[in-house]
Design a protein around this motif. Sequence first.
Motif: not given
Ligand code: G3P
Length: 221
Positions: A118, A39, A47, A202, A199, A43-44, A116, A37, A205, A150-151, A154
């Motif tokens: 969080v 970011n 990932r 996000n 976000h 999370t990223n 971001k 992502s 999306r 997750v987004s 958050s």
């Molecule tokens: O901590 C950021 C999370 O809420 C979303 O991360 O990488 O999925 O955009 P991401």
Amino acid sequence: ILAILISAVLSYLLGSFNSSILVVRLLKHQDIREFGSHNAGLTNTLRCFGKGCAALTLVGDLAKGIVAVLLSKGICELLGTGLTAQNDVHFIGYIAGIFAILGHVFPIYYHFKGGKGVLVGVSVFLGIDWKVFLCLIVIFAVVLAISKYVSLGSIIAAACCPVVTFLFQFWQRGDLPMWYLWLNTGLAALMGAWVIYMHRTNIQRLKAGNENKFSFHSKKA
Ligand code: G3P
């Protein structure tokens, strides 16, 4: 004023140490902002680079929010401002938090392109009041468990920041002047609103139905 200024500058510089950029650069010799992502966050990192890098990012970002709050409280006590005379007076913690998030999102050391906010945001609450932290984590976990996003977790937790802050402060320190509780609530709202603003892609999306779902398995070796 001097204590607030020093706290703000130190918190910004501390927040600028973006754990995911540091960890991925040191261990994988890559820039996390070029993967997934894009970011620079937990999370990223999970990932794209797996659990080890993610665990270090988690520890690093949690630590920096807590340190920013404790450092700022220490500065206030050192300069004798009286701001932290009562343990439950959180004003300086929120100031530290806002500037730590500013550093995390616009890091001075990494061309002003960070995450971001969080994790550092929630870690600030751990430094201020662990009960508020716990409550936000539960909200996040419930939304994540139900939605697998997750987004979304958050965003909902960030939206709950001011409400949870107000309720816990009112419950624990109802003796403090109302304007003071509202001031802290306003600062918590600012933190939450900012995290939500970060976000926005996000949210697009999520609306389009193509947001990444949470998984413990990384997509990159
Ligand atoms: O901590 C950021 C999370 O809420 C979303 O991360 O990488 O999925 O955009 P991401």
